[in-house]
Design a protein around this motif. Structure first.
Motif, PDB file in Angstrom:
ATOM      1  N   GLU A 136     -54.608  65.580  78.364  1.00 18.64           N
ATOM      2  CA  GLU A 136     -54.454  66.021  76.978  1.00 18.64           C
ATOM      3  C   GLU A 136     -54.709  67.516  76.843  1.00 18.64           C
ATOM      4  OE1 GLU A 136     -57.069  63.473  74.750  1.00 18.64           O
ATOM      5  OE2 GLU A 136     -55.624  61.810  74.780  1.00 18.64           O
ATOM      6  N   GLU A 196     -58.445  62.912  79.249  1.00 15.00           N
ATOM      7  CA  GLU A 196     -58.905  64.145  78.608  1.00 15.00           C
ATOM      8  C   GLU A 196     -58.315  65.374  79.286  1.00 15.00           C
ATOM      9  OE1 GLU A 196     -60.988  61.683  79.660  1.00 15.00           O
ATOM     10  OE2 GLU A 196     -61.530  60.856  77.708  1.00 15.00           O
ATOM     11  N   SER A 203     -62.752  70.168  80.019  1.00 12.90           N
ATOM     12  CA  SER A 203     -62.367  68.765  80.168  1.00 12.90           C
ATOM     13  C   SER A 203     -62.385  68.299  81.621  1.00 12.90           C
ATOM     14  CB  SER A 203     -60.973  68.526  79.577  1.00 12.90           C
ATOM     15  OG  SER A 203     -59.972  69.073  80.418  1.00 12.90           O
TER      16      SER A 203
END
Length: 105
Positions: free
Chosen positions: A79, A76, A33
């Motif tokens: 997360e 992202e 990510s």
């Protein structure tokens, strides 16, 4: 970096064999990510990551350093970091090492 077909196949087989709910999978998802700045070399990232392997208790600092390489903290990245569920960096990494030892390739 030039990878041959066997090296690519070997790395793909390694990734496929990782259980999705494992700490290793969560760490790799975090790595996927993140993005790095164009002027950050692969050598620099390798150096930073090797330092983590030598000092697993620095995992929280390492994640912040890696996320900050491009000077842009994305949703992202946050997360993926949250999915790691790190409460104790040493325990997280110890579990990760156990997972690596139990992989059968």
């Amino acid at each position: 970096m030039k990878l041959d077909k066997f090296t690519l196949a070997q790395n793909m087989a390694f990734l496929i064999s990782i259980p999705p709910e494992s700490n290793l999978a969560k760490l790799l998802a975090f790595c996927l990510s993140t993005k790095v700045r164009e002027n950050t070399t692969g050598t620099k990232i390798l150096e930073m990551t090797y330092e983590l392997m030598e000092n697993p208790s620095k995992l929280p600092y390492w994640t912040q350093d890696i996320m900050g390489q491009d000077l842009d903290y994305t949703t992202e990245e946050w997360e993926a970091l949250g999915e790691m569920g790190i409460k104790d960096a040493n325990q997280f990494m110890n579990t990760l090492w156990e997972e690596l030892e139990n992989l059968s390739l």
